[in-house]
Enzyme design. Structure first.
Site, PDB file in Angstrom:
ATOM      1  N   SER A 166      -2.478  35.508  -5.277  1.00  0.00           N
ATOM      2  CA  SER A 166      -1.253  36.050  -4.708  1.00  0.00           C
ATOM      3  C   SER A 166      -1.514  37.419  -4.073  1.00  0.00           C
ATOM      4  O   SER A 166      -2.266  37.512  -3.103  1.00  0.00           O
ATOM      5  CB  SER A 166      -0.166  36.117  -5.782  1.00  0.00           C
ATOM      6  OG  SER A 166       1.099  36.336  -5.217  1.00  0.00           O
ATOM      7  N   ASP A 180       3.686  25.546  -2.067  1.00  0.00           N
ATOM      8  CA  ASP A 180       3.947  26.906  -2.540  1.00  0.00           C
ATOM      9  C   ASP A 180       5.341  27.346  -2.092  1.00  0.00           C
ATOM     10  O   ASP A 180       5.623  27.444  -0.906  1.00  0.00           O
ATOM     11  CB  ASP A 180       2.883  27.863  -1.972  1.00  0.00           C
ATOM     12  CG  ASP A 180       2.913  29.238  -2.638  1.00  0.00           C
ATOM     13  OD1 ASP A 180       3.984  29.629  -3.139  1.00  0.00           O
ATOM     14  OD2 ASP A 180       1.867  29.909  -2.649  1.00  0.00           O
ATOM     15  N   HIS A 208       2.938  27.766  -6.329  1.00  0.00           N
ATOM     16  CA  HIS A 208       2.231  29.046  -6.282  1.00  0.00           C
ATOM     17  C   HIS A 208       1.153  29.121  -7.358  1.00  0.00           C
ATOM     18  O   HIS A 208       0.139  29.785  -7.198  1.00  0.00           O
ATOM     19  CB  HIS A 208       3.224  30.189  -6.450  1.00  0.00           C
ATOM     20  CG  HIS A 208       2.669  31.540  -6.114  1.00  0.00           C
ATOM     21  ND1 HIS A 208       2.087  31.826  -4.900  1.00  0.00           N
ATOM     22  CD2 HIS A 208       2.598  32.690  -6.841  1.00  0.00           C
ATOM     23  CE1 HIS A 208       1.678  33.085  -4.885  1.00  0.00           C
ATOM     24  NE2 HIS A 208       1.973  33.626  -6.049  1.00  0.00           N
TER      25      HIS A 208
END
Length: 586
Positions: A440, A513, A547
């Site tokens: 991330s 995601d 994610h």
């Protein structure tokens, strides 16, 4: 669509209200009323579900609606400045220590965190049968953070403000509202060393958790992480509410990391703790604080014996501008630096913004924790002959009126350089075989380090964002929009500097995601730019993953991709080359 139902123990059912898109069904502590939150139309393709219209109502046990708490519109008019909230009633919930009393918060500043205001929020309560006027509990100069309920004489209200990173805690008297709230906490939430901890809770008169008290309500207990220069040392304190005096009852001692779990006997001071060390997996114990006895309650074995024998050390070092940094250094089992020489190193990190150098330099872990691994753990690569520097701190500091991101790149490279120097100076890391990875915002960091330095042989970014103009209204801790700070957005976007990425890069992303800042397009566009520029790049899209990754097939493939890339371009790499190379495989 779902239906709320009351189910009796003998099996009889009663439908409560009409079917709907129920987001929450919460009984009052005494069970006579039910709070229901329903999602309503119009829906939105540009906002997430938690911004959709809401209808919040109270029903009785027979399924009759007795009170409409709030009918909230689509939250498409909330200002974009940090600290902004929707107008109307929000944070609606039950008071945990009362039979049936609602609490909620309303903004006094129009919900706009960008305007100057002496008063931001006001907290209200309303008792059943909900036909009176809401009663104000407290007015806040900052944004409401939450309520911890105890009894009529005890509750804690917290507030926060983003720009200053300030958090405040107030002792209030729900049954005596003429008594002025008492300020009991006032600090930066990034100042972990001065965190007083949180109240110890226990089941209240109706089963909901409330603040545990002793000595006829004069004493409460606090537990916390106990952050210190030696690392986290969890604690349990006894607090006298009248005098404010704090007495420490328990503190974790080396060579163990022992955290408080439950106070099971107030009079005898017997507590349950969770204890671990570098070599002993976490287990639960009954500790008698008066006698000093320690009784094991569980005997969980090591879940990953394959990592037995690895060494772990929490290291501290300084970067060029004098900021103190820390990281956890892992070395493979049986490794001897005199015999085996420097190792290839995998660094896995995540940058964090700070408003104070003092807070940024605080230690954030413990050297005595047991090493637990998951699919995301860089420690897995210890079994393949790599040294691992996990979570080397990457603080991005902006004190006063200076925004942290004004010097993001410079601070990031300084931190990475200091981490590499620290490992190399210990004789365990090979400066020419360093790999950087992250997930991330950590992926964003990894790509930026490849673009703006030659410190690493390769990068392993996962589920990141690389073009900040695709998040134009702010990102992470950046409050300014792209129109207010276009140079910052350009400078911080690895996509804009893709021509400078001349190290191999393995880009991984889940194709589903749903994190608002890291849509798969971010990785696809960066990969397209790199391939067009002739770079050594590989894009791995994991089907159906969000994610974070979950499926066994995805995780096993991820591990294969990563170990293949590390071995080829780091462990077994020869002289550095800018020529693109292909990686075989599916």
């Amino acid at each position: 669509t779902s239906q709320a139902v009351r189910l009796e123990l003998k099996g009889k059912t009663k439908k409560l209200g009409a079917p709907g898109l129920l987001r929450r069904v919460s009984p009052a502590p005494a069970g006579q009323y039910i709070l229901m939150e329903k999602i309503q139309k119009p829906f939105s393709y540009s906002l997430q579900e938690n911004k959709f219209p809401r209808l919040i109502e109270v029903y009785d046990r027979d399924g009759e609606m007795v009170y409409e708490v709030a009918n909230l519109p689509l939250q498409d008019q909330v200002p974009i400045s940090f600290g902004s909230v929707a107008t109307g009633r929000r944070s609606v919930d039950w008071r945990d220590d009362a039979k049936a009393e609602l609490s909620w918060v309303e903004a006094l500043d129009g919900g706009d965190g960008g305007v100057e205001a002496e008063e931001r929020d006001q907290v209200f309560t309303l008792e059943a049968p909900f036909n009176g006027e809401p009663q104000p509990l407290m007015t806040l100069a900052q944004r409401f953070g939450g309520i911890t309920w105890g009894n009529d004489d005890l509750a804690f209200v917290s507030s926060w403000w983003w720009k200053t990173r300030n958090v405040k805690g107030w002792l209030v008297h729900p049954g005596g509202r003429s008594i002025k709230p008492e300020l009991v906490e006032d600090r930066s939430w990034q100042d972990r060393y001065n965190d007083p901890g949180s109240p110890v809770m226990h089941p209240g008169p109706y089963g909901n958790p409330v603040i545990l008290t002793a000595d006829d309500g004069q004493t409460i207990f606090h537990s916390g992480d106990g952050a210190s220069p030696e690392g986290d040392r969890p604690f349990l304190d006894q607090v006298d509410l009248k005098t404010g005096k704090t007495t420490r009852l328990f503190r974790s001692e080396a060579p163990y990391y022992e955290s408080f779990i439950e106070l099971v006997d107030v009079e005898k001071l017997r507590i349950v703790t969770r204890r671990e060390s570098q070599t002993e997996p976490p287990n639960y114990y009954l500790r008698d604080l008066k006698k000093g006895d320690l009784e094991p309650l569980t005997t969980f074995p090591d879940p990953a014996p394959q990592l037995a024998g690895i060494s772990k050390e929490m290291i501290t070092y300084q970067r060029e501008d004098g900021v103190d940094l820390t990281g956890t250094l892992y070395l493979p089992a049986g490794y001897d630096k005199d015999r085996d020489g420097p190792l290839p190193v995998l660094m896995w990190a995540y940058p964090t913004e700070f408003k104070s150098k003092k807070d940024a330099g605080q230690v954030t872990d413990s050297p005595y924790r047991f090493t637990r691994v998951g699919w995301y753990s860089p420690m897995l690569y210890l079994t393949l002959g790599y040294a691992v520097l996990d979570d080397p701190t990457m603080p991005i500091i902006g004190e006063g009126d200076v925004e942290p991101n004004d010097t993001f790149i410079e601070q990031l490279v300084m931190s990475a350089q200091a981490a590499i120097d620290a490992v190399v100076e210990r004789g365990v890391g090979d400066r020419d075989r360093m790999a950087i990875g992250g997930h991330s915002y950590g992926a964003f960091m990894a790509a930026n380090l490849l673009a703006h330095s030659d410190l690493f042989r390769l990068g392993l970014p996962r589920s990141g964002a690389y073009n900040r103009t695709l998040t134009p209204f702010g990102f992470q801790s950046e409050e300014r929009t792209v129109w207010e700070a276009p140079k910052i957005y350009f400078a911080m976007s690895p996509f804009m500097h893709a021509d400078k990425i001349n190290e191999p890069i393995l880009i991984v992303h889940g194709d589903a995601d749903n994190n608002s800042g890291t849509y798969p397009m971010q990785s696809e566009r960066l990969y397209g730019a790199l391939k067009g520029l002739g770079a050594t790049a590989r894009l791995v899209i994991l089907p159906h993953e969000s994610h974070s990754y979950r499926a066994r097939e995805s995780i096993m493939h991820l591990l294969w991709e990563t170990s293949t890339w590390l071995d080829r371009y780091c462990k077994n790499a020869g002289e550095r080359t800018l020529e693109p190379q292909e990686v075989s495989g599916p």
